[in-house]
Design an enzyme around this catalytic site. Structure first.
Site, PDB file in Angstrom:
ATOM      1  N   GLU A  63       0.834  -1.204   0.000  1.00  0.00           N
ATOM      2  CA  GLU A  63       0.000   0.000   0.000  1.00  0.00           C
ATOM      3  C   GLU A  63       0.870   1.256   0.000  1.00  0.00           C
ATOM      4  O   GLU A  63       0.576   2.228  -0.717  1.00  0.00           O
ATOM      5  CB  GLU A  63      -0.948  -0.006   1.207  1.00  0.00           C
ATOM      6  CG  GLU A  63      -1.985   1.081   1.177  1.00  0.00           C
ATOM      7  CD  GLU A  63      -2.963   0.981   0.012  1.00  0.00           C
ATOM      8  OE1 GLU A  63      -3.042   1.953  -0.771  1.00  0.00           O
ATOM      9  OE2 GLU A  63      -3.633  -0.042  -0.124  1.00  0.00           O
ATOM     10  N   GLU A  70       1.586   6.167  -7.156  1.00  0.00           N
ATOM     11  CA  GLU A  70       0.504   7.042  -7.608  1.00  0.00           C
ATOM     12  C   GLU A  70       0.894   8.518  -7.493  1.00  0.00           C
ATOM     13  O   GLU A  70       0.597   9.313  -8.389  1.00  0.00           O
ATOM     14  CB  GLU A  70      -0.770   6.777  -6.807  1.00  0.00           C
ATOM     15  CG  GLU A  70      -1.451   5.482  -7.178  1.00  0.00           C
ATOM     16  CD  GLU A  70      -2.757   5.272  -6.433  1.00  0.00           C
ATOM     17  OE1 GLU A  70      -3.060   6.034  -5.488  1.00  0.00           O
ATOM     18  OE2 GLU A  70      -3.485   4.330  -6.804  1.00  0.00           O
TER      19      GLU A  70
END
Length: 122
Positions: A63, A70
């Site tokens: 994550e 991102e």
């Protein structure tokens, strides 16, 4: 030594950022905390604790890597770009695979204990 301390500061800054801004990271933290609580309640074995710890770590690590991927993708490609989208999708897929691994691991560890608990309660 001063550089080492600074590097830990940067690491905790990144952890704080993800915790405050990423809802999925918050969900995974909550799920990991719940799994630890279940482990304490069911008094799982050392081997089960190791599998649980590895599962939680893999999910949180993927994550965090997905968040950094991102963020970087948004920086270099602020407008829509098909390849940027593929990059983000692949990062999200890595998180899904890690989460499925953790879910299966949790089911292997906890389902027999939960079934046994209800079996004896009936």
């Amino acid at each position: 030594m001063k550089r080492l301390v600074r590097s830990f500061g940067f690491a905790f800054k990144g952890l704080r950022y993800a915790t405050k801004t990423q809802p999925n990271f918050q969900i995974h933290l909550a799920a990991g905390t719940a799994a630890i609580a279940l482990g304490l309640c069911f008094r799982i074995s050392i081997n089960e604790w190791l599998w649980l710890a590895v599962s939680i770590a893999i999910v949180l690590i993927t994550e965090l890597l997905n968040t950094s991927l991102e963020t970087l993708t948004d920086l270099v490609s602020p407008t829509y770009n098909e390849k940027a989208g593929h990059t983000k999708d692949a990062g999200a897929a890595a998180v899904v695979i890690a989460a499925l691994f953790a879910l299966i691991t949790g089911a292997v560890i906890f389902l027999p204990k939960i079934i046994n608990l209800f079996w004896h309660a009936a």
